[in-house]
Design a protein around this motif. Sequence first.
Motif, PDB file in Angstrom:
ATOM      1  N   THR A  94     -32.485  49.848   7.445  1.00  0.00           N
ATOM      2  CA  THR A  94     -32.455  51.172   8.068  1.00  0.00           C
ATOM      3  C   THR A  94     -33.081  51.123   9.457  1.00  0.00           C
ATOM      4  O   THR A  94     -33.872  50.229   9.770  1.00  0.00           O
ATOM      5  CB  THR A  94     -33.217  52.228   7.240  1.00  0.00           C
ATOM      6  OG1 THR A  94     -34.604  51.911   7.243  1.00  0.00           O
ATOM      7  CG2 THR A  94     -32.708  52.295   5.819  1.00  0.00           C
ATOM      8  N   HIS A 120     -38.239  50.796  11.303  1.00  0.00           N
ATOM      9  CA  HIS A 120     -37.281  49.785  10.862  1.00  0.00           C
ATOM     10  C   HIS A 120     -37.677  49.353   9.455  1.00  0.00           C
ATOM     11  O   HIS A 120     -38.854  49.092   9.200  1.00  0.00           O
ATOM     12  CB  HIS A 120     -37.319  48.587  11.804  1.00  0.00           C
ATOM     13  CG  HIS A 120     -37.266  49.001  13.251  1.00  0.00           C
ATOM     14  ND1 HIS A 120     -36.093  49.083  13.949  1.00  0.00           N
ATOM     15  CD2 HIS A 120     -38.242  49.392  14.109  1.00  0.00           C
ATOM     16  CE1 HIS A 120     -36.345  49.493  15.184  1.00  0.00           C
ATOM     17  NE2 HIS A 120     -37.651  49.686  15.303  1.00  0.00           N
ATOM     18  N   GLU A 121     -36.698  49.281   8.558  1.00  0.00           N
ATOM     19  CA  GLU A 121     -37.016  48.947   7.165  1.00  0.00           C
ATOM     20  C   GLU A 121     -35.972  47.992   6.590  1.00  0.00           C
ATOM     21  O   GLU A 121     -34.794  48.098   6.880  1.00  0.00           O
ATOM     22  CB  GLU A 121     -37.068  50.218   6.329  1.00  0.00           C
ATOM     23  CG  GLU A 121     -37.517  49.977   4.894  1.00  0.00           C
ATOM     24  CD  GLU A 121     -37.620  51.260   4.097  1.00  0.00           C
ATOM     25  OE1 GLU A 121     -38.467  51.307   3.196  1.00  0.00           O
ATOM     26  OE2 GLU A 121     -36.865  52.202   4.362  1.00  0.00           O
ATOM     27  N   TRP A 122     -36.462  47.066   5.765  1.00  0.00           N
ATOM     28  CA  TRP A 122     -35.634  46.140   5.002  1.00  0.00           C
ATOM     29  C   TRP A 122     -36.005  46.333   3.547  1.00  0.00           C
ATOM     30  O   TRP A 122     -37.166  46.203   3.182  1.00  0.00           O
ATOM     31  CB  TRP A 122     -35.922  44.694   5.389  1.00  0.00           C
ATOM     32  CG  TRP A 122     -35.707  44.428   6.832  1.00  0.00           C
ATOM     33  CD1 TRP A 122     -34.588  43.897   7.389  1.00  0.00           C
ATOM     34  CD2 TRP A 122     -36.616  44.662   7.919  1.00  0.00           C
ATOM     35  NE1 TRP A 122     -34.734  43.808   8.746  1.00  0.00           N
ATOM     36  CE2 TRP A 122     -35.975  44.272   9.101  1.00  0.00           C
ATOM     37  CE3 TRP A 122     -37.896  45.206   8.010  1.00  0.00           C
ATOM     38  CZ2 TRP A 122     -36.562  44.380  10.349  1.00  0.00           C
ATOM     39  CZ3 TRP A 122     -38.491  45.299   9.245  1.00  0.00           C
ATOM     40  CH2 TRP A 122     -37.827  44.889  10.403  1.00  0.00           C
ATOM     41  N   THR A 168     -32.114  47.325  13.957  1.00  0.00           N
ATOM     42  CA  THR A 168     -32.718  46.523  12.906  1.00  0.00           C
ATOM     43  C   THR A 168     -31.666  45.481  12.526  1.00  0.00           C
ATOM     44  O   THR A 168     -30.498  45.829  12.355  1.00  0.00           O
ATOM     45  CB  THR A 168     -33.056  47.387  11.672  1.00  0.00           C
ATOM     46  OG1 THR A 168     -33.906  48.458  12.072  1.00  0.00           O
ATOM     47  CG2 THR A 168     -33.736  46.573  10.587  1.00  0.00           C
ATOM     48  N   SER A 220     -40.126  46.010  -0.183  1.00  0.00           N
ATOM     49  CA  SER A 220     -39.546  46.435   1.092  1.00  0.00           C
ATOM     50  C   SER A 220     -40.498  46.064   2.223  1.00  0.00           C
ATOM     51  O   SER A 220     -41.680  45.839   2.002  1.00  0.00           O
ATOM     52  CB  SER A 220     -39.269  47.936   1.101  1.00  0.00           C
ATOM     53  OG  SER A 220     -40.471  48.665   1.048  1.00  0.00           O
ATOM     54  N   TYR A 270     -30.919  58.606  12.721  1.00  0.00           N
ATOM     55  CA  TYR A 270     -31.198  57.715  11.589  1.00  0.00           C
ATOM     56  C   TYR A 270     -29.892  57.056  11.160  1.00  0.00           C
ATOM     57  O   TYR A 270     -28.828  57.686  11.209  1.00  0.00           O
ATOM     58  CB  TYR A 270     -31.767  58.535  10.428  1.00  0.00           C
ATOM     59  CG  TYR A 270     -31.882  57.773   9.125  1.00  0.00           C
ATOM     60  CD1 TYR A 270     -32.962  56.950   8.882  1.00  0.00           C
ATOM     61  CD2 TYR A 270     -30.901  57.892   8.143  1.00  0.00           C
ATOM     62  CE1 TYR A 270     -33.072  56.254   7.679  1.00  0.00           C
ATOM     63  CE2 TYR A 270     -31.005  57.202   6.939  1.00  0.00           C
ATOM     64  CZ  TYR A 270     -32.098  56.385   6.720  1.00  0.00           C
ATOM     65  OH  TYR A 270     -32.200  55.700   5.544  1.00  0.00           O
ATOM     66  N   TYR A 311     -34.535  54.217  12.475  1.00  0.00           N
ATOM     67  CA  TYR A 311     -34.764  55.622  12.810  1.00  0.00           C
ATOM     68  C   TYR A 311     -35.491  55.656  14.151  1.00  0.00           C
ATOM     69  O   TYR A 311     -36.410  54.861  14.382  1.00  0.00           O
ATOM     70  CB  TYR A 311     -35.624  56.277  11.726  1.00  0.00           C
ATOM     71  CG  TYR A 311     -36.074  57.679  12.057  1.00  0.00           C
ATOM     72  CD1 TYR A 311     -35.188  58.749  11.958  1.00  0.00           C
ATOM     73  CD2 TYR A 311     -37.376  57.941  12.452  1.00  0.00           C
ATOM     74  CE1 TYR A 311     -35.595  60.050  12.251  1.00  0.00           C
ATOM     75  CE2 TYR A 311     -37.795  59.235  12.747  1.00  0.00           C
ATOM     76  CZ  TYR A 311     -36.898  60.282  12.636  1.00  0.00           C
ATOM     77  OH  TYR A 311     -37.304  61.561  12.929  1.00  0.00           O
ATOM     78  N   LYS A 328     -30.587  46.549   1.730  1.00  0.00           N
ATOM     79  CA  LYS A 328     -30.461  47.750   2.561  1.00  0.00           C
ATOM     80  C   LYS A 328     -31.336  47.583   3.796  1.00  0.00           C
ATOM     81  O   LYS A 328     -32.473  47.122   3.706  1.00  0.00           O
ATOM     82  CB  LYS A 328     -30.907  48.987   1.777  1.00  0.00           C
ATOM     83  CG  LYS A 328     -30.798  50.275   2.596  1.00  0.00           C
ATOM     84  CD  LYS A 328     -31.054  51.515   1.766  1.00  0.00           C
ATOM     85  CE  LYS A 328     -32.519  51.808   1.651  1.00  0.00           C
ATOM     86  NZ  LYS A 328     -32.820  53.126   1.059  1.00  0.00           N
ATOM     87  N   GLN A 359     -28.453  53.876   8.147  1.00  0.00           N
ATOM     88  CA  GLN A 359     -28.765  52.854   7.154  1.00  0.00           C
ATOM     89  C   GLN A 359     -27.490  52.094   6.814  1.00  0.00           C
ATOM     90  O   GLN A 359     -26.393  52.621   6.969  1.00  0.00           O
ATOM     91  CB  GLN A 359     -29.377  53.443   5.890  1.00  0.00           C
ATOM     92  CG  GLN A 359     -28.406  54.087   4.948  1.00  0.00           C
ATOM     93  CD  GLN A 359     -29.052  54.472   3.619  1.00  0.00           C
ATOM     94  OE1 GLN A 359     -30.241  54.294   3.413  1.00  0.00           O
ATOM     95  NE2 GLN A 359     -28.266  55.019   2.729  1.00  0.00           N
ATOM     96  N   LYS A 360     -27.667  50.876   6.378  1.00  0.00           N
ATOM     97  CA  LYS A 360     -26.555  50.075   5.895  1.00  0.00           C
ATOM     98  C   LYS A 360     -26.909  49.636   4.487  1.00  0.00           C
ATOM     99  O   LYS A 360     -27.878  48.912   4.277  1.00  0.00           O
ATOM    100  CB  LYS A 360     -26.306  48.879   6.797  1.00  0.00           C
ATOM    101  CG  LYS A 360     -24.968  48.204   6.499  1.00  0.00           C
ATOM    102  CD  LYS A 360     -24.581  47.236   7.569  1.00  0.00           C
ATOM    103  CE  LYS A 360     -23.824  47.979   8.652  1.00  0.00           C
ATOM    104  NZ  LYS A 360     -23.170  47.063   9.576  1.00  0.00           N
ATOM    105  N   ASN A 361     -26.124  50.131   3.519  1.00  0.00           N
ATOM    106  CA  ASN A 361     -26.398  49.839   2.112  1.00  0.00           C
ATOM    107  C   ASN A 361     -25.062  49.770   1.380  1.00  0.00           C
ATOM    108  O   ASN A 361     -24.421  50.801   1.204  1.00  0.00           O
ATOM    109  CB  ASN A 361     -27.281  50.934   1.526  1.00  0.00           C
ATOM    110  CG  ASN A 361     -27.703  50.649   0.111  1.00  0.00           C
ATOM    111  OD1 ASN A 361     -27.477  49.565  -0.408  1.00  0.00           O
ATOM    112  ND2 ASN A 361     -28.307  51.625  -0.533  1.00  0.00           N
TER     113      ASN A 361
END
Length: 122
Positions: A63, A104-106, A51, A112, A75, A65, A61, A77-79
């Motif tokens: 993520t 994939h998440e923003w 992502t 979000s 999994y 998975y 953030k 994440q970058k936060n």
Amino acid sequence: MKNFFKKSLASLGVTAFAVGAFSTVSNATIAWDSDASWYGSGGRANVYAYTSQSNEPANYKITVYAETNDGSQKYAQKNPASASDSISVSFLTAGPVSSGFSEHEWVMSGESGFVRKSIDFH
């Protein structure tokens, strides 16, 4: 005539502001993908998913998975995420696989974005 001129300048200013706002947004890029390559014989696979975002200061953030039908998963994440950042996962499946998916998440303040896709095996 003076009044018309003032109104024209005001309209021009609003238009320039609106165009500037939209052009700033259009420079942002969000990307995601996943794929897997076969590993040896026996149906195992190397899985990779990522992502990323570029010039996207509103997201804080990101993520990723990935999971395959043998239960292998990973999994990350970058936060906090910086305006131009990426995150990825990579793993070798535990057993033979034939399918899988990635998510994939923003995440930004109050909103979000989320995408789920099938992993491309090759």
